[in-house]
Design an enzyme around this catalytic site. Structure first.
Site, PDB file in Angstrom:
ATOM      1  N   SER A  33       0.917  -1.348   0.055  1.00 14.13           N
ATOM      2  CA  SER A  33       0.132  -0.031  -0.076  1.00 14.13           C
ATOM      3  C   SER A  33       0.845   1.104   0.013  1.00 14.13           C
ATOM      4  O   SER A  33       2.204   1.284   0.188  1.00 14.13           O
ATOM      5  CB  SER A  33      -1.014  -0.162   1.279  1.00 14.13           C
TER       6      SER A  33
HETATM    7  C1  LIG Z   1      -2.888  -4.294  -0.187  1.00 16.58           C
HETATM    8  S1  LIG Z   1      -2.378  -5.736  -0.187  1.00 16.58           S
HETATM    9  C2  LIG Z   1      -1.083  -6.000   1.200  1.00 16.58           C
HETATM   10  C3  LIG Z   1      -0.601  -5.121   2.177  1.00 16.58           C
HETATM   11  C4  LIG Z   1       0.273  -5.565   3.176  1.00 16.58           C
HETATM   12  N1  LIG Z   1      -0.519  -5.025   4.398  1.00 16.58           N
HETATM   13  C5  LIG Z   1       1.706  -5.263   3.236  1.00 16.58           C
HETATM   14  O1  LIG Z   1       2.058  -4.482   4.149  1.00 16.58           O
HETATM   15  O2  LIG Z   1       2.126  -5.484   2.136  1.00 16.58           O
HETATM   16  C6  LIG Z   1      -3.877  -6.721   0.746  1.00 16.58           C
HETATM   17  C7  LIG Z   1      -3.511  -8.040   1.051  1.00 16.58           C
HETATM   18  O3  LIG Z   1      -4.913  -8.708   1.491  1.00 16.58           O
HETATM   19  C8  LIG Z   1      -4.825 -10.068   1.146  1.00 16.58           C
HETATM   20  N2  LIG Z   1      -6.189 -10.435   1.468  1.00 16.58           N
HETATM   21  C9  LIG Z   1      -7.382 -10.268   0.589  1.00 16.58           C
HETATM   22  N3  LIG Z   1      -8.401 -10.904   1.151  1.00 16.58           N
HETATM   23  C10 LIG Z   1      -7.784 -11.649   2.304  1.00 16.58           C
HETATM   24  C11 LIG Z   1      -8.576 -12.472   3.499  1.00 16.58           C
HETATM   25  N4  LIG Z   1      -9.938 -12.598   3.435  1.00 16.58           N
HETATM   26  N5  LIG Z   1      -7.706 -12.713   4.396  1.00 16.58           N
HETATM   27  C12 LIG Z   1      -6.371 -12.550   4.383  1.00 16.58           C
HETATM   28  N6  LIG Z   1      -5.860 -11.800   3.402  1.00 16.58           N
HETATM   29  C13 LIG Z   1      -6.343 -11.281   2.353  1.00 16.58           C
HETATM   30  C14 LIG Z   1      -4.369 -10.131  -0.176  1.00 16.58           C
HETATM   31  O4  LIG Z   1      -3.947 -11.225  -0.819  1.00 16.58           O
HETATM   32  C15 LIG Z   1      -3.198  -8.947  -0.179  1.00 16.58           C
HETATM   33  O5  LIG Z   1      -2.163  -9.672  -0.327  1.00 16.58           O
END
Ligand SMILES: C[S@@+](CC[C@H](N)C(=O)[O-])C[C@H]1O[C@@H](n2cnc3c(N)ncnc32)[C@H](O)[C@@H]1O
Length: 183
Positions: A33
């Site tokens: 992000s």
């Molecule tokens: C914006 S990205 C990653 C940001 C992360 N916090 C970082 O610092 O790199 C959001 C992530 O949420 C994950 N995601 C989506 N739905 C999810 C769920 N139900 N449970 C866990 N992770 C999920 C996606 O695979 C993705 O990697």
């Protein structure tokens, strides 16, 4: 954020862009992000040393590591990530920070968050829900709070200190953001 540099949570080809204030690809169609957005969410989350924190959508492990830095060794952080390859890589990135009170693991595709480890003082959700995810609201401890983007708007959900799981919650909104979808 200077204490937990973003570069350690980016694929090699993206590291030179770590200082740019924009989302960057981390593989699997997901993103690291925008730093300004992460900072805004962490300010809203108001994390204190010693707290138990859940990081939903842990991806590269950057937010999990930032939360670990904020809670310190008397606290704990569980990061959950749905994409298995990202969960594995993110766990390695997190481990490299030496913050043993934080873990990053694969998310259960059938259960949002980490209900078996709930309740949590703080929950950060880094993917966008279409509607407020009640199952995550249920994982907020009394007096705790969650920051989650819902339908393009950042929400902060606070559970009453006196309430149990059935206790009331207060929800406020904090501007418009775009995120990858919560699946
Ligand atoms: C914006 S990205 C990653 C940001 C992360 N916090 C970082 O610092 O790199 C959001 C992530 O949420 C994950 N995601 C989506 N739905 C999810 C769920 N139900 N449970 C866990 N992770 C999920 C996606 O695979 C993705 O990697």
């Amino acid at each position: 954020m200077h204490s937990v540099p973003r570069a350690g949570f980016l694929p090699a080809g993206q590291r030179r862009l770590a200082g740019e204030d924009r989302p960057l690809p981390i593989g699997e169609g997901q993103t690291s992000s925008q730093p300004r957005t992460v900072a805004a969410m962490l300010r809203l989350l108001d994390v204190h040393p010693g707290q138990r924190v859940l990081d939903v959508g842990a991806g590269s492990g950057w937010t999990t590591a930032l939360l670990a830095w904020l809670v310190g060794p008397t606290g704990s952080v569980i990061g959950v990530e749905l994409a298995p390859a990202l969960a594995e890589w993110g766990a390695e990135n997190l481990a490299a920070t030496g913050q043993s009170w934080a873990v990053l693991r694969g998310a259960d595709p059938d259960r949002l968050g980490a209900p078996d480890d709930a309740p949590f003082d703080r929950i950060l959700v880094s993917a966008e829900a279409r509607t407020m995810p009640q199952s995550l609201v249920d994982q907020i401890a009394p007096g705790g709070l969650m920051v989650v983007p819902v339908a393009g708007v950042m929400h902060r959900v606070e559970r009453d200190a006196a309430g149990g799981a059935e206790g009331g919650v207060t929800t406020s909104t904090h501007g418009s953001y775009r995120f990858v979808p919560l699946r």
